[in-house]
Design a protein around this motif. Structure first.
Motif, PDB file in Angstrom:
ATOM      1  N   ARG A 122       0.827  -1.223   0.000  1.00 59.30           N
ATOM      2  CA  ARG A 122       0.000   0.000   0.000  1.00 59.30           C
ATOM      3  C   ARG A 122       0.855   1.265   0.000  1.00 59.30           C
ATOM      4  O   ARG A 122       0.401   2.329  -0.432  1.00 59.30           O
ATOM      5  CB  ARG A 122      -0.937   0.003   1.218  1.00 59.30           C
ATOM      6  CG  ARG A 122      -2.058  -1.010   1.128  1.00 59.30           C
ATOM      7  CD  ARG A 122      -3.028  -0.628  -0.004  1.00 59.30           C
ATOM      8  NE  ARG A 122      -4.063  -1.623  -0.213  1.00 59.30           N
ATOM      9  CZ  ARG A 122      -4.001  -2.598  -1.098  1.00 59.30           C
ATOM     10  NH1 ARG A 122      -2.919  -2.734  -1.841  1.00 59.30           N
ATOM     11  NH2 ARG A 122      -4.979  -3.455  -1.254  1.00 59.30           N
ATOM     12  N   LEU A 123       2.085   1.160   0.469  1.00 61.14           N
ATOM     13  CA  LEU A 123       2.996   2.309   0.441  1.00 61.14           C
ATOM     14  C   LEU A 123       3.596   2.513  -0.947  1.00 61.14           C
ATOM     15  O   LEU A 123       4.313   3.496  -1.181  1.00 61.14           O
ATOM     16  CB  LEU A 123       4.127   2.109   1.461  1.00 61.14           C
ATOM     17  CG  LEU A 123       3.740   2.220   2.940  1.00 61.14           C
ATOM     18  CD1 LEU A 123       4.932   1.891   3.829  1.00 61.14           C
ATOM     19  CD2 LEU A 123       3.212   3.622   3.265  1.00 61.14           C
ATOM     20  N   GLY A 124       3.303   1.590  -1.852  1.00 61.43           N
ATOM     21  CA  GLY A 124       3.764   1.738  -3.230  1.00 61.43           C
ATOM     22  C   GLY A 124       5.127   1.146  -3.514  1.00 61.43           C
ATOM     23  O   GLY A 124       5.729   1.439  -4.553  1.00 61.43           O
ATOM     24  N   LEU A 125       5.636   0.298  -2.627  1.00 62.90           N
ATOM     25  CA  LEU A 125       6.954  -0.291  -2.830  1.00 62.90           C
ATOM     26  C   LEU A 125       6.903  -1.431  -3.840  1.00 62.90           C
ATOM     27  O   LEU A 125       5.921  -2.178  -3.911  1.00 62.90           O
ATOM     28  CB  LEU A 125       7.506  -0.822  -1.506  1.00 62.90           C
ATOM     29  CG  LEU A 125       7.716   0.203  -0.383  1.00 62.90           C
ATOM     30  CD1 LEU A 125       8.288  -0.485   0.845  1.00 62.90           C
ATOM     31  CD2 LEU A 125       8.626   1.333  -0.833  1.00 62.90           C
ATOM     32  N   GLY A 126       7.971  -1.570  -4.619  1.00 59.10           N
ATOM     33  CA  GLY A 126       8.085  -2.684  -5.547  1.00 59.10           C
ATOM     34  C   GLY A 126       8.461  -3.959  -4.815  1.00 59.10           C
ATOM     35  O   GLY A 126       8.811  -3.933  -3.628  1.00 59.10           O
ATOM     36  N   ASN A 127       8.439  -5.075  -5.514  1.00 62.39           N
ATOM     37  CA  ASN A 127       8.682  -6.365  -4.864  1.00 62.39           C
ATOM     38  C   ASN A 127      10.075  -6.480  -4.262  1.00 62.39           C
ATOM     39  O   ASN A 127      10.244  -6.940  -3.130  1.00 62.39           O
ATOM     40  CB  ASN A 127       8.456  -7.495  -5.873  1.00 62.39           C
ATOM     41  CG  ASN A 127       7.007  -7.599  -6.301  1.00 62.39           C
ATOM     42  OD1 ASN A 127       6.113  -7.064  -5.643  1.00 62.39           O
ATOM     43  ND2 ASN A 127       6.758  -8.277  -7.409  1.00 62.39           N
ATOM     44  N   VAL A 128      11.081  -6.053  -5.006  1.00 59.00           N
ATOM     45  CA  VAL A 128      12.455  -6.116  -4.492  1.00 59.00           C
ATOM     46  C   VAL A 128      12.612  -5.192  -3.291  1.00 59.00           C
ATOM     47  O   VAL A 128      13.258  -5.544  -2.293  1.00 59.00           O
ATOM     48  CB  VAL A 128      13.458  -5.738  -5.599  1.00 59.00           C
ATOM     49  CG1 VAL A 128      14.866  -5.607  -5.023  1.00 59.00           C
ATOM     50  CG2 VAL A 128      13.442  -6.779  -6.713  1.00 59.00           C
ATOM     51  N   ALA A 129      12.000  -4.011  -3.374  1.00 63.84           N
ATOM     52  CA  ALA A 129      12.074  -3.054  -2.270  1.00 63.84           C
ATOM     53  C   ALA A 129      11.389  -3.600  -1.019  1.00 63.84           C
ATOM     54  O   ALA A 129      11.877  -3.408   0.102  1.00 63.84           O
ATOM     55  CB  ALA A 129      11.435  -1.725  -2.674  1.00 63.84           C
ATOM     56  N   ILE A 130      10.268  -4.297  -1.193  1.00 65.42           N
ATOM     57  CA  ILE A 130       9.557  -4.880  -0.044  1.00 65.42           C
ATOM     58  C   ILE A 130      10.454  -5.876   0.670  1.00 65.42           C
ATOM     59  O   ILE A 130      10.585  -5.863   1.896  1.00 65.42           O
ATOM     60  CB  ILE A 130       8.250  -5.564  -0.504  1.00 65.42           C
ATOM     61  CG1 ILE A 130       7.238  -4.514  -0.955  1.00 65.42           C
ATOM     62  CG2 ILE A 130       7.662  -6.412   0.624  1.00 65.42           C
ATOM     63  CD1 ILE A 130       5.986  -5.105  -1.573  1.00 65.42           C
ATOM     64  N   TYR A 131      11.105  -6.745  -0.102  1.00 59.30           N
ATOM     65  CA  TYR A 131      12.019  -7.733   0.497  1.00 59.30           C
ATOM     66  C   TYR A 131      13.140  -7.026   1.254  1.00 59.30           C
ATOM     67  O   TYR A 131      13.467  -7.370   2.390  1.00 59.30           O
ATOM     68  CB  TYR A 131      12.591  -8.633  -0.597  1.00 59.30           C
ATOM     69  CG  TYR A 131      13.219  -9.910  -0.082  1.00 59.30           C
ATOM     70  CD1 TYR A 131      12.585 -11.132  -0.249  1.00 59.30           C
ATOM     71  CD2 TYR A 131      14.451  -9.896   0.571  1.00 59.30           C
ATOM     72  CE1 TYR A 131      13.157 -12.313   0.215  1.00 59.30           C
ATOM     73  CE2 TYR A 131      15.030 -11.062   1.051  1.00 59.30           C
ATOM     74  CZ  TYR A 131      14.380 -12.267   0.871  1.00 59.30           C
ATOM     75  OH  TYR A 131      14.946 -13.419   1.352  1.00 59.30           O
ATOM     76  N   GLY A 132      13.724  -6.022   0.620  1.00 59.76           N
ATOM     77  CA  GLY A 132      14.825  -5.304   1.242  1.00 59.76           C
ATOM     78  C   GLY A 132      14.417  -4.553   2.489  1.00 59.76           C
ATOM     79  O   GLY A 132      15.157  -4.527   3.482  1.00 59.76           O
TER      80      GLY A 132
END
Length: 330
Positions: A76-86
Motif C-alpha cells: 500500500r505504500l507503493g513499494l516494488g517487490n524487491v524493495a519490499i524484500y529489502g
C-alpha cells in the motif's frame, strides 16, 4: 556538559552506523547480490499476489497472517517487490540493533559479533527464510532485554506477534515459561519433552498439519537426514559449558541455555522428520547469538575469550556449511 555531549555523540554515531548497516544489508538481501535463495521467487510471487488482491482478509496463502499484513501495508505504500524484500530485511536488522546498546561495545567486539551474525545468520535468515527472520528479530529483542524471570505482558505479546510471522516461533513460548524453573527442573522437563517427541512425533505432525497446512510442504521435501551436523555439535559443546557456568550467567543467558536445551531435545526426537527438526533448530539458534553476545560483555576474561573463540569458529563452520557443503544460494 562535555560528558553529556560525548554520550550523545556516541549514540548518534551508533544510530547512524546501524541505519547504514540496515540499508546496505537490505539492498544486498532485496537484490540477492550474494546469490538467489530457493525461496526468493516464492516471496516475489507472494508480494505480487498481495498486490493483485482486494484486501488483506482476501489473501489466500499458506504464509502467516502477521507476515501477510506487513507485506500488505508495504504494498500500500507503493513499494516494488524487491524493495519490499529489502525493507523487511532492514527492519529485522534494525530490531536486533535497537535491542543492543552498541555504545557498550568496542570496535573490535562489534567487528567480531558482526562477522558472527553475517556468517551464521544473515544468509540463512534474511537472505533465505524471510518470515522466520522477522520472528527471529522479535525473539532476540525480547530475550536480550530480559532482566528477570517474571511474566511481563508486553514481552508475551511480542512473542505472540513473532508466532504470527512464523509458526515455529511457538516453541519460544515454552522457553519463556520454563525460565521460572530451577536448572534441575528445566533439564528434567526437557528430557520429558524429548521422550514425548520420540513417542508422539507422528501424531503431533498430523495434528499440527491440520492447524498449519504449511507443514505438508515440509513432508514432501527430500532432505538428507544428518544425525548430528558438525556446526550443531559445536552448539552442544557450548550448552555443556553454559550449564557448568550457570551461576555466572545473567538472566538473558540463562534463558538462552533453556532455549538451546530445548533445541537439542527437539532435534534428537525429530530425526525422522529432519526438515521439521531443522526449522525449530534454526529458529532456536537465536539463543546462541544472545548467549555469545552477552558472554562477550562479561566481566570474566575467560568467558569473554570463550565467547569470541566460539563466534569465530562457529561463524566459519556455518558459513562453509551454507556456501560450500550445502549451498543455500544459487
Amino acid at each position: 556538559m562535555n560528558e553529556e555531549i560525548l554520550e550523545w555523540s556516541k549514540v548518534a554515531v551508533c544510530i547512524a552506523f546501524l541505519a547504514a548497516l540496515a540499508v546496505i544489508l537490505g539492498l544486498v538481501a532485496g537484490n540477492q547480490y550474494l546469490g538467489v535463495s530457493r525461496d526468493y521467487q516464492n516471496y516475489l510471487e507472494f508480494f505480487e499476489l498481495v498486490r493483485s488482491g482486494d484486501g488483506l482478509l482476501d489473501i489466500e496463502t499458506r504464509f502467516e497472517f502477521g507476515f501477510a499484513a506487513l507485506v500488505y501495508w508495504l504494498v500500500r505504500l507503493g513499494l516494488g517487490n524487491v524493495a519490499i524484500y529489502g525493507v523487511i530485511c532492514a527492519i529485522c536488522v534494525m530490531i536486533k540493533g535497537f535491542a543492543i546498546r552498541m555504545s557498550e561495545l568496542s570496535i573490535g567486539l562489534i567487528a567480531i559479533l558482526l562477522f558472527f551474525y553475517l556468517s551464521r545468520y544473515f544468509i540463512l535468515f534474511e537472505m533465505t527464510v524471510l518470515r522466520a527472520s522477522v520472528a527471529f528479530a522479535i525473539i532476540f529483542f525480547v530475550f536480550w532485554r530480559k532482566r528477570d524471570f517474571d511474566f511481563h505482558l508486553d514481552e508475551f505479546v511480542l512473542l505472540l506477534i513473532a508466532v504470527g510471522f512464523h509458526y515455529s516461533a511457538v516453541v519460544v513460548l515454552a522457553v519463556y515459561f520454563l525460565g521460572r524453573l530451577k536448572p534441575s527442573g528445566v533439564i528434567l522437563l526437557v528430557l520429558l519433552i524429548f521422550l514425548f517427541g520420540v513417542l508422539a512425533k507422528d501424531l503431533l505432525f498430523v495434528e499440527f498439519q491440520a492447524i498449519f497446512p504449511v507443514l505438508s510442504s515440509y513432508q514432501e521435501l527430500d532432505a538428507r537426514a544428518t544425525t548430528l551436523p558438525i556446526p550443531f555439535m559445536l552448539d552442544i559443546v557450548l550448552v555443556v559449558v553454559a550449564v557448568y557456568l550457570w551461576d555466572e550467567s545473567d538472566v538473558a543467558m540463562k534463558y538462552s541455555v533453556i532455549g538451546l536445551l530445548l533445541s537439542i531435545a527437539i532435534h534428537f526426537s525429530m530425526l525422522e522428520l529432519p526438515i521439521i527438526a531443522a526449522r525449530f533448530r534454526e529458529l532456536l539458534s537465536v539463543f546462541v547469538l544472545i548467549y555469545i553476545a552477552r558472554a562477550s560483555l562479561s566481566a570474566s576474561p575467560w568467558m569473554r575469550g570463550m565467547a569470541i573463540g566460539f563466534a569465530l569458529l562457529s561463524g566459519v563452520l556455518n558459513f562453509y556449511a551454507m556456501t560450500v557443503y550445502d549451498p543455500l544460494l544459487l
